[in-house]
Design a protein around this motif. Sequence first.
Motif, PDB file in Angstrom:
ATOM      1  N   LEU A 122      -0.865   4.631  -1.366  1.00 48.34           N
ATOM      2  CA  LEU A 122      -2.213   4.761  -0.867  1.00 48.34           C
ATOM      3  C   LEU A 122      -2.095   5.023   0.723  1.00 48.34           C
ATOM      4  CD1 LEU A 122      -4.282   1.460  -1.681  1.00 48.34           C
ATOM      5  CD2 LEU A 122      -5.132   3.828  -1.910  1.00 48.34           C
ATOM      6  N   LYS A 171       0.794  -1.315   0.003  1.00 45.04           N
ATOM      7  CA  LYS A 171      -0.012   0.128  -0.290  1.00 45.04           C
ATOM      8  C   LYS A 171       0.903   1.298  -0.018  1.00 45.04           C
ATOM      9  CE  LYS A 171      -4.190  -1.931   2.047  1.00 45.04           C
ATOM     10  NZ  LYS A 171      -4.824  -2.055   3.329  1.00 45.04           N
ATOM     11  N   ALA A 181     -11.142   2.717 -13.795  1.00 45.54           N
ATOM     12  CA  ALA A 181      -9.986   2.983 -13.873  1.00 45.54           C
ATOM     13  C   ALA A 181      -9.466   4.127 -14.802  1.00 45.54           C
ATOM     14  CB  ALA A 181      -9.070   1.661 -14.121  1.00 45.54           C
ATOM     15  N   ARG A 239      -8.884  -4.486 -14.764  1.00 44.20           N
ATOM     16  CA  ARG A 239      -8.986  -3.007 -14.534  1.00 44.20           C
ATOM     17  C   ARG A 239      -7.516  -2.331 -13.868  1.00 44.20           C
ATOM     18  NH1 ARG A 239     -12.282  -2.496  -9.078  1.00 44.20           N
ATOM     19  NH2 ARG A 239     -10.775  -3.246  -8.177  1.00 44.20           N
ATOM     20  N   LYS A 295     -11.491   6.638 -15.851  1.00 45.33           N
ATOM     21  CA  LYS A 295     -12.044   7.863 -15.562  1.00 45.33           C
ATOM     22  C   LYS A 295     -10.881   9.136 -15.322  1.00 45.33           C
ATOM     23  CE  LYS A 295     -16.543   6.756 -14.644  1.00 45.33           C
ATOM     24  NZ  LYS A 295     -17.621   7.864 -15.206  1.00 45.33           N
ATOM     25  N   ARG A 296      -9.851   8.733 -14.804  1.00 45.81           N
ATOM     26  CA  ARG A 296      -8.895   9.654 -14.454  1.00 45.81           C
ATOM     27  C   ARG A 296      -7.988  10.216 -15.939  1.00 45.81           C
ATOM     28  NH1 ARG A 296      -5.167   5.193 -10.902  1.00 45.81           N
ATOM     29  NH2 ARG A 296      -5.948   3.698 -12.302  1.00 45.81           N
ATOM     30  N   PRO A 335      -1.528   7.771  -5.236  1.00 45.07           N
ATOM     31  CA  PRO A 335      -1.716   6.847  -6.343  1.00 45.07           C
ATOM     32  C   PRO A 335      -1.483   7.314  -7.672  1.00 45.07           C
ATOM     33  CG  PRO A 335      -3.736   6.639  -4.982  1.00 45.07           C
ATOM     34  CD  PRO A 335      -2.808   7.990  -4.554  1.00 45.07           C
ATOM     35  N   THR A 336      -0.964   6.575  -8.759  1.00 50.36           N
ATOM     36  CA  THR A 336      -0.914   6.927  -9.911  1.00 50.36           C
ATOM     37  C   THR A 336      -1.145   5.700 -10.949  1.00 50.36           C
ATOM     38  OG1 THR A 336       1.069   6.959 -11.423  1.00 50.36           O
ATOM     39  CG2 THR A 336       1.542   6.826  -9.325  1.00 50.36           C
ATOM     40  N   PRO A 337      -1.681   6.113 -12.123  1.00 42.47           N
ATOM     41  CA  PRO A 337      -2.024   5.198 -12.997  1.00 42.47           C
ATOM     42  C   PRO A 337      -0.746   4.193 -13.437  1.00 42.47           C
ATOM     43  CG  PRO A 337      -2.633   7.274 -14.100  1.00 42.47           C
ATOM     44  CD  PRO A 337      -1.723   7.537 -12.596  1.00 42.47           C
ATOM     45  N   LEU A 356      -2.186  -1.914  -8.227  1.00 43.79           N
ATOM     46  CA  LEU A 356      -2.517  -2.718  -7.071  1.00 43.79           C
ATOM     47  C   LEU A 356      -3.493  -3.645  -7.121  1.00 43.79           C
ATOM     48  CD1 LEU A 356      -1.322  -3.793  -4.166  1.00 43.79           C
ATOM     49  CD2 LEU A 356      -2.471  -1.585  -3.327  1.00 43.79           C
TER      50      LEU A 356
END
Lengths: 265, 517
Positions: A71, A66, A115, A163, A117-118, A89-91, A95
């Motif tokens: 996270l 995490k 996933a 995802r 959407k960002r 968190p980053t694309p 995890l």
Amino acid sequence: MKTSAVAEEKELDASPILQVVNVSHSFFTKKGAVLEVIRNMSLDLYYGEFLGVVGQSGSGKTTLLKIMAGLIKPTDGKVLYKGKAVNGPTPAISLVFQEPVLFPWLTVLENVMLALKRVENISKEEMKIKAQSFLDMVGLSGFENSYPGELSGGMKQRVVLARALVTNPDVLLMDEPFSNLDPLTAVSLRREIDLLRQHETLPPSSVLLVSHNVEEIVELSDRVLVLTSRPAQIAGEVKIDMGKPRDRRSPRFYEYVDAIFTLMS
Amino acid sequence: MDYVEVFLISLLAIGASYARMALALLFSVLFSFAIGIAAGTNKSFEKVAIPVLDILQSIPILGFFPVAIQLFYTAVPVIGAELAAIFLIFTSQTWNITFAVYESTRFIRSELLDTARFLRINLLDRLRYLYIPTCLPRVVRNFQPSWANGMFFLVGSEILTFGETEIQLFGLGTIVSRFTVEGNVTGIATVLMLLVFTTVLINLLVFIPLNNLFEAPFRKPSRRWEKFGFLRKIAKAPKPHLPIPVMTFFEYNRAVGEIVKRLTIPSSLLRNLAFFILAGLGVALLATGGDEFFERIYETLQRLGFETIALSSFYSFVRVMAAVGFSVAWSLPAAIAIARKPDLSATVATVFQVIASIPVTIVYPLLAESLANMPELRAFIMIIAATQWYVFFQVLAGLRNIPQVELEVVDLLQLKTWDRVKLVYLPRSAPALITGCITAAGGAWNGLVVAERLVLGDVVAETDLPGLGKLLSQLTYAGDLLGSIAVIIVMSGIIVLMNRLFWKRLYDTIGSKLKIM
């Protein structure tokens, strides 16, 4: 940008993509006492590497993941992705949890699209196509309009995998993703993840797998880190020099397993 | 009257009221254990008791007071009035506790029950070692909401007016109405201050330690609370806040849902059968007074005028729905804003719970002056007071119960605020939201009797537009027993029909749409 990264990869094969630098982490218990989970840990995850991390239950493996995924902010130390600090968190870093976490009111396709959407400048149509292609890749064609409640445990874990990969992450972190699956499903999913990692154009380039199952770790990893029990520190490192797929019954395999068990105890 | 006297009388009055509340709570717990455990362990009793409890809890309690007074007063004249008051408070406190006991007993793990059977533990020991310990945490958690609910109706139950008969029991309600009539602002302010003070004290000294006894979750002590170290010492735990109460209807819905799951068609048939049998029993009871009685109800309705009844129902309905709508409108964003900040939501929950347990009927005299020309707003504020907390606490509880891993996934996927709300928070809190609305609507209907026409001694504050609560209050104070009963029947009918035809359907529809049932 992308081409130069690929060119560099050949050259700097031994350069780390994700680094954990002097990380320590503590929790507070209900009586106000401090529970030290990780003590001064440093590790590197290299380009193209499959790194295994083993440790006994409760040794802070999940907390480590995490922290690496951004996270949790560690009490001390830092995490670097391509040399830059990870502050959330980053694309680029995905995890996968032990339990497949899917939202029951969204279809399989919608769950994967979450996933994306960002991602900026992407139309709904593109999102759908992309999510669908990753569902096809994990073998779930035809299930895109099903709801998670209608799927088996193994299928749910595949949706989670789709995802996690749909944003083309460089790093895939996995927290005992096979432990709640039946043995046969686990075997095929393990194989697929390994094939994905070896594939040159498909994500991810590096995988970190955390587990307490030593055989599983030896089967998949290029290198294994053994953690001590709480507070977690690195007890030792084992490099596994065996071609894949690996035969779990070969004497060589067992030498590695024994070596790891020795470090664990 | 000098100030010391005012202070002492106020203190004594609060003491007397609290004694009544405590007695009623004690009876509530005893009743709950008896009925709840019986319903949780005996399947045939369960099928009768749960629908009956459902109807009992949705009927406006305050409407019963003329009947209750007459019953108790004629039976035991001396202490009858006290008993009537305690009974009325009891009816506002007991249902959520009963459902908590029922549910805890009903869902004891079968391994434990098997072990008890295997060890041949007798009934008394099973109560002592199994049932009561299992129920206790949730029973204790329900003390605070029950107490708050009882406070709201305390004032109404201490001044027992019925036609010519008026009995004033010494307590909070009477002292406030006396001060109001005398125009003694210092007196009202003193009572109010003492009330706030004692409410805070009871929360800190009784409810919070009791709750902490049963749960101490893994939580980092916050810096904010470290500053208030003395409070912590009082509360004797690192968590000086009350857990968010989960109230009646939630428990009810889960309970009924469970039964329905087990016996889909037969059970719903049974439930409806039980409902009709009950209704039939009611009719039969009325009929024992002869056809005459039944006819007289009809005549009474005719006398009151069907048009008046319909109009009153309509205005009351609009008020109730407006109150529920208002509660949802502020609760949802507020709960979403604080749900993921544990320290803040704990603090807000504690503060709100203390505020919620200060009865608006007592605060009312202070508002009366400034709102004299706005009777609708005045009534609205009173209904809101009986409504909004249910929605807020339910939604907050629903949001706080979102599994930790789902929140982590939401963080990991970097969902934007609106996507989080739309895709995760709203769906996850929807069942709690509807439960909150049902409970709130029930509370609002109950509160109407006070809100639409508040009587404090000789001071009467009523709405200009008609309403069922106003009508009921007028008839009660005029000593028109038949009229009161007729209005209660209409009001209960609306509530039961709304629950059956609207709320529960909404709950089921949303549940199945979200695939979480």
